[in-house]
Write a protein that holds these residues in place. Structure first.
Motif, PDB file in Angstrom:
ATOM      1  N   VAL A  70       0.906  -0.981   0.169  1.00  0.00           N
ATOM      2  CA  VAL A  70       0.126   0.405   0.042  1.00  0.00           C
ATOM      3  C   VAL A  70       1.210   1.409  -0.019  1.00  0.00           C
ATOM      4  N   ALA A  71       1.394   1.530   0.803  1.00  0.00           N
ATOM      5  CA  ALA A  71       2.929   2.150   0.716  1.00  0.00           C
ATOM      6  C   ALA A  71       4.057   2.471   1.190  1.00  0.00           C
ATOM      7  N   ARG A  72       5.066   3.118   1.328  1.00  0.00           N
ATOM      8  CA  ARG A  72       6.283   2.492   2.409  1.00  0.00           C
ATOM      9  C   ARG A  72       6.595   3.944   2.352  1.00  0.00           C
ATOM     10  N   ARG A  87       2.209   3.419  -3.855  1.00  0.00           N
ATOM     11  CA  ARG A  87       2.401   2.232  -5.168  1.00  0.00           C
ATOM     12  C   ARG A  87       1.768   1.950  -6.322  1.00  0.00           C
ATOM     13  N   ASP A  88       2.444   2.779  -7.635  1.00  0.00           N
ATOM     14  CA  ASP A  88       1.483   2.175  -9.051  1.00  0.00           C
ATOM     15  C   ASP A  88       1.413   1.259  -9.125  1.00  0.00           C
ATOM     16  N   LYS A  92       5.536  -0.501  -8.347  1.00  0.00           N
ATOM     17  CA  LYS A  92       6.977   0.300  -8.366  1.00  0.00           C
ATOM     18  C   LYS A  92       6.604   1.123  -7.378  1.00  0.00           C
ATOM     19  N   PHE A  93       7.176   1.858  -6.693  1.00  0.00           N
ATOM     20  CA  PHE A  93       7.643   3.146  -5.532  1.00  0.00           C
ATOM     21  C   PHE A  93       7.337   4.310  -6.074  1.00  0.00           C
ATOM     22  N   TRP A 121      -5.220   3.770  -0.504  1.00  0.00           N
ATOM     23  CA  TRP A 121      -6.098   2.661  -0.101  1.00  0.00           C
ATOM     24  C   TRP A 121      -7.738   2.485  -1.356  1.00  0.00           C
ATOM     25  N   GLY A 122      -7.608   3.698  -2.098  1.00  0.00           N
ATOM     26  CA  GLY A 122      -8.545   3.720  -3.310  1.00  0.00           C
ATOM     27  C   GLY A 122      -9.406   4.385  -2.941  1.00  0.00           C
TER      28      GLY A 122
END
Length: 122
Positions: A70-72, A87-88, A92-93, A121-122
Motif C-alpha cells: 500500500v505504502a512505503r 505504489r503504482d 513500483k514505489f 487505499w483507493g
C-alpha cells in the motif's frame, strides 16, 4: 498473525518508530474483520512497507493470503527523517510529493490513514 521482519544489527530503523508503525497496522482493522483483511508491516533494513493482506477468494487458490503493498516509509539515518512513497499499478514505489519528509513517523501514518488523494487505499 502479522509477518513482521526483525530488527537486526544491520537495521538502521528506530525501534520506537517501527513499533509505532506496527501498532498502527494492527489498529487499522477491527478484530472481528481480521479473518477477511489484515494490514501488516514488512520491515527491511532502511524502510517499512505497509501491506494489505486478504485470504484466498477460492479454495483452489491455496492457503496463502495475497499481499498487496500500500505504502512505503523510508528512513534516512543522516537526517533522521521518514519519507512517504506510494505504489503504482506496476508495483513500483514513487515519492509522495504532497508531504515532506518528517522526523515524526505519525505525520506520515496520518497521511496514509486520511488518504486525501485516494492513492493508498483507493
Amino acid at each position: 498473525m502479522a509477518r513482521y521482519g526483525r530488527l537486526t544489527a544491520m537495521t538502521i530503523l528506530p525501534e520506537t518508530d517501527v513499533a509505532r508503525i506496527q501498532e498502527w497496522c494492527s489498529a487499522r482493522v477491527p478484530e472481528h474483520a481480521r479473518d477477511q483483511v489484515r494490514v501488516e508491516a514488512d520491515i527491511a533494513e532502511r524502510h517499512v512497507t505497509i501491506v494489505e493482506c486478504r485470504p484466498p477468494w477460492r479454495p483452489e487458490a491455496g492457503p496463502e493470503w495475497t499481499r498487496l503493498p500500500v505504502a512505503r516509509l523510508r528512513y534516512t539515518k543522516s537526517t533522521k527523517k521518514w519519507s512517504l512513497y506510494w505504489r503504482d499499478r506496476n508495483l513500483k514505489f514513487h515519492i509522495y510529493d504532497r508531504l515532506p519528509a518528517d522526523t515524526d513517523v505519525d505525520v506520515l501514518l496520518t497521511e496514509i490513514n486520511q488518504d486525501p488523494t485516494a492513492i493508498f487505499w483507493g
